[in-house]
Enzyme design. Structure first.
Site, mmCIF file in Angstrom:
data_model
loop_
_atom_site.group_PDB
_atom_site.id
_atom_site.type_symbol
_atom_site.label_atom_id
_atom_site.label_comp_id
_atom_site.label_asym_id
_atom_site.label_seq_id
_atom_site.Cartn_x
_atom_site.Cartn_y
_atom_site.Cartn_z
ATOM 1 N N ASP A 158 37.218 50.964 34.395
ATOM 2 C CA ASP A 158 38.114 50.998 33.526
ATOM 3 C C ASP A 158 39.167 52.104 33.819
ATOM 4 O OD1 ASP A 158 36.585 49.359 31.897
ATOM 5 O OD2 ASP A 158 36.453 50.408 30.103
ATOM 6 N N ASP A 179 36.716 45.730 35.561
ATOM 7 C CA ASP A 179 37.686 45.953 34.542
ATOM 8 C C ASP A 179 38.522 47.075 34.719
ATOM 9 O OD1 ASP A 179 36.100 43.767 33.379
ATOM 10 O OD2 ASP A 179 35.136 44.967 31.920
#
Length: 313
Positions: A158, A179
């Site tokens: 992230d 991600d």
């Protein structure tokens, strides 16, 4: 003795005493050794809440540790290159001062709130050094019309959360492994290097229906030695959209390209146009994503993606 006490109090508060106006033309404040402020946050706090015009905060080379919040409109954070470093080391599940998890808002090295509209971030490095095992953001953007130029954004999981609004990334280096570019914003990445530090997923969009989502144009997807297998993305929420246009894909990109996750394929909008490099394998991609050797539709040009906002120099 009294003057010495005032000086010490200013240092302990993280604010250098302001002996003279910023020496650099067109600069509102300087941060760093010999500058107007010791911390980036102190310089941001000095900007009026209703700031009417672009104000440049020049950050001198060095490492600035902590959680910085940009919550004023029209602020430019201008570093001096990669050696100007904003760094932090916390993950979002770690407890804050109140004992509750920090969340993505509190874990980020730099958080640009909705009030930070028209921010410009250029010539600096943002990193979160927490490492693997927890979401740990280097940067979170909640504002519209935010431009990043020649920046490095470094993390693992992230790394970059783009919550909403529109963003433009020009000649940036973004690194992570799970991600690490994600969220519901519409963002245009131009001539950037996207570096996959280990196996995982590059994108996890949560694009609202009718929005363009994440667009990568003329970017390079690179890998460390060993080419850890990596997906271009997986669908997180809403009607997720990620598009790669004329990108050079390294050998670590998995043949299937994309992975199923929270959103069923009929709602997912994943596409590649004119991919090249060893990771470009249109014949092996999942059936529910577009892989075309033809030029991308006009909807994926910078002008179309960013609409009435033109951040180009």
């Amino acid at each position: 003795m009294k003057a010495r006490a005032v000086l010490l109090g200013a240092v302990l508060a993280g604010v250098a005493p302001r002996a003279a106006p910023a020496a650099e033309p067109g600069v509102f404040a300087t941060v760093g050794p010999g500058g107007d402020y010791a911390t980036v946050q102190a310089a941001i706090d000095a900007v009026p809440a209703d700031n009417p015009e672009q104000k440049v905060i020049a950050i001198r080379p060095g490492a600035y540790f902590g959680h910085t919040v940009l919550n004023k409109p029209g602020v430019t954070l201008r570093g001096a290159g990669p050696d100007t470093l904003l760094t932090y080391n916390l993950g979002q599940a770690m407890p804050g001062a109140d004992g509750q998890p920090l969340g993505w808002q509190g874990a980020a090295t730099l958080r640009i709130t909705a009030d930070g509209i028209d921010a410009v971030i250029e010539d600096l490095t943002l990193e979160n050094t927490f490492g693997k095992g927890m979401q740990a953001q280097a940067c979170v953007v909640e504002a519209d019309r935010v431009a990043f130029r020649r920046c490095r954004l470094l993390g693992w999981q992230d790394t970059l959360r783009l919550e909403t609004g529109r963003q433009w990334f020009d000649r940036c280096f973004i690194a992570g492994h799970v991600d690490f570019i994600y969220g519901g914003a519409t963002a245009y990445f131009e001539n950037c290097e996207i570096h996959c530090r280990d196996r995982g997923y590059i994108t996890a969009p949560a694009t609202p229906a009718g929005r363009t989502g994440l667009v990568f144009a003329d970017c390079r997807i690179t890998f460390p030695y060993g080419d850890p297998p990596t997906y271009l993305g997986r669908p997180w929420h809403e009607s997720p959209s990620a598009t790669f246009v004329r990108c050079e894909l390294g050998a670590g990109i998995r043949p299937e390209g994309w992975h199923e996750w929270h959103v069923p394929p009929p709602l997912v909008r994943f596409a590649e146009y004119q991919s090249r490099g060893p990771g470009a394998k249109p014949g092996g991609r999942v059936s529910w994503a577009t892989a075309s050797a033809e030029p991308a539709p006009a909807a994926f040009t910078r002008a179309a993606v960013l609409g009435d906002w033109n951040p180009a120099p």
